[in-house]
Design an enzyme around this catalytic site. Structure first.
Site, PDB file in Angstrom:
ATOM      1  N   SER A 113       0.752  -1.347   0.034  1.00  0.00           N
ATOM      2  CA  SER A 113      -0.052  -0.032   0.153  1.00  0.00           C
ATOM      3  C   SER A 113       0.820   1.298  -0.057  1.00  0.00           C
ATOM      4  O   SER A 113       1.985   1.307   0.536  1.00  0.00           O
ATOM      5  CB  SER A 113      -0.941   0.064   1.243  1.00  0.00           C
ATOM      6  OG  SER A 113      -1.654  -1.098   1.564  1.00  0.00           O
ATOM      7  N   ILE A 124      -6.319   8.060   2.464  1.00  0.00           N
ATOM      8  CA  ILE A 124      -6.746   7.228   1.414  1.00  0.00           C
ATOM      9  C   ILE A 124      -5.540   6.179   1.223  1.00  0.00           C
ATOM     10  O   ILE A 124      -4.281   6.536   0.894  1.00  0.00           O
ATOM     11  CB  ILE A 124      -6.878   7.982  -0.018  1.00  0.00           C
ATOM     12  CG1 ILE A 124      -7.881   9.123   0.079  1.00  0.00           C
ATOM     13  CG2 ILE A 124      -7.125   7.003  -1.028  1.00  0.00           C
ATOM     14  CD1 ILE A 124      -9.147   8.501   0.577  1.00  0.00           C
ATOM     15  N   GLU A 125      -5.725   5.118   1.198  1.00  0.00           N
ATOM     16  CA  GLU A 125      -4.695   3.753   0.943  1.00  0.00           C
ATOM     17  C   GLU A 125      -5.084   3.241  -0.328  1.00  0.00           C
ATOM     18  O   GLU A 125      -6.147   2.813  -0.523  1.00  0.00           O
ATOM     19  CB  GLU A 125      -5.038   2.931   2.193  1.00  0.00           C
ATOM     20  CG  GLU A 125      -3.998   1.686   2.062  1.00  0.00           C
ATOM     21  CD  GLU A 125      -4.160   0.495   3.409  1.00  0.00           C
ATOM     22  OE1 GLU A 125      -3.439  -0.336   3.265  1.00  0.00           O
ATOM     23  OE2 GLU A 125      -5.096   0.901   4.148  1.00  0.00           O
ATOM     24  N   ILE A 126      -4.162   3.055  -1.201  1.00  0.00           N
ATOM     25  CA  ILE A 126      -4.474   2.664  -2.665  1.00  0.00           C
ATOM     26  C   ILE A 126      -3.262   1.288  -2.348  1.00  0.00           C
ATOM     27  O   ILE A 126      -2.133   1.359  -2.212  1.00  0.00           O
ATOM     28  CB  ILE A 126      -3.893   3.381  -3.452  1.00  0.00           C
ATOM     29  CG1 ILE A 126      -4.671   4.720  -3.548  1.00  0.00           C
ATOM     30  CG2 ILE A 126      -4.107   2.640  -5.085  1.00  0.00           C
ATOM     31  CD1 ILE A 126      -4.153   5.819  -4.449  1.00  0.00           C
TER      32      ILE A 126
END
Length: 131
Positions: A113, A124-126
Site C-alpha cells: 500500500s 486514502i490507502e491504495i
C-alpha cells in the site's frame, strides 16, 4: 447477512477540489443523478461496482450520518494496476505520498500500500494484492 458494500458517503468542505481529486488523481467517473425525496441533483464517484456519494458540508442530504465531517474517513482501495504504476501516476499528478509502499493485511490477502490524503485530509490507502 451482508454480501458487499454498495456505496459510502463522503462529506467534503471543498466541492471543486474533491471532484478534481477523485476524478483526475484517482480516475473515478463523476456521475450526476437525481435522488431523494423530493428528487434533487446528486453527485457520486463511480469505480468498479461501487460508488462514493458526495455530500457538501452544511448541505447534506437526509438521511445522513449523525456527525458528517470532512476528513473523518480512512479508506482502502484495491488498484486495478500494479502499485508501481499507481505511484508513477500520483507523481505525474503531483500528489504527495504520505507513506509507502508498505506491506499490510487486507480483507482477503496481504497487500502492498501507499497512503495519500484527499483535499479534506481523509486518509486514502491504495493497495495492490500480493499473490
Amino acid at each position: 447477512m451482508i454480501d458487499h458494500l454498495d456505496h459510502l458517503v463522503l462529506t467534503t468542505s471543498n466541492h471543486d477540489a474533491c471532484v478534481d481529486f477523485y476524478t483526475r488523481v484517482l480516475g473515478m467517473k463523476l456521475e450526476i443523478f437525481f435522488g431523494g425525496s423530493p428528487k434533487v441533483e446528486r453527485k457520486s464517484f463511480r469505480f468498479g461496482n461501487q460508488k462514493i456519494n458526495l455530500h457538501i458540508k452544511g448541505s447534506e442530504f437526509e438521511p445522513k450520518a449523525n456527525w458528517p465531517m470532512p476528513g473523518s474517513l480512512d479508506l482502502c482501495f484495491i488498484s486495478s494496476m500494479p502499485l508501481e504504476r499507481v505511484i508513477q501516476k500520483l507523481r505525474f499528478a503531483e500528489w504527495p505520498i504520505e507513506e509507502g509502499p508498505v506491506l499490510r493485511t487486507g480483507a482477503t490477502s496481504k497487500i502492498s500500500s501507499v497512503y495519500i490524503r484527499d483535499p479534506d485530509l481523509n486518509l486514502i490507502e491504495i493497495s495492490e494484492i500480493i499473490s
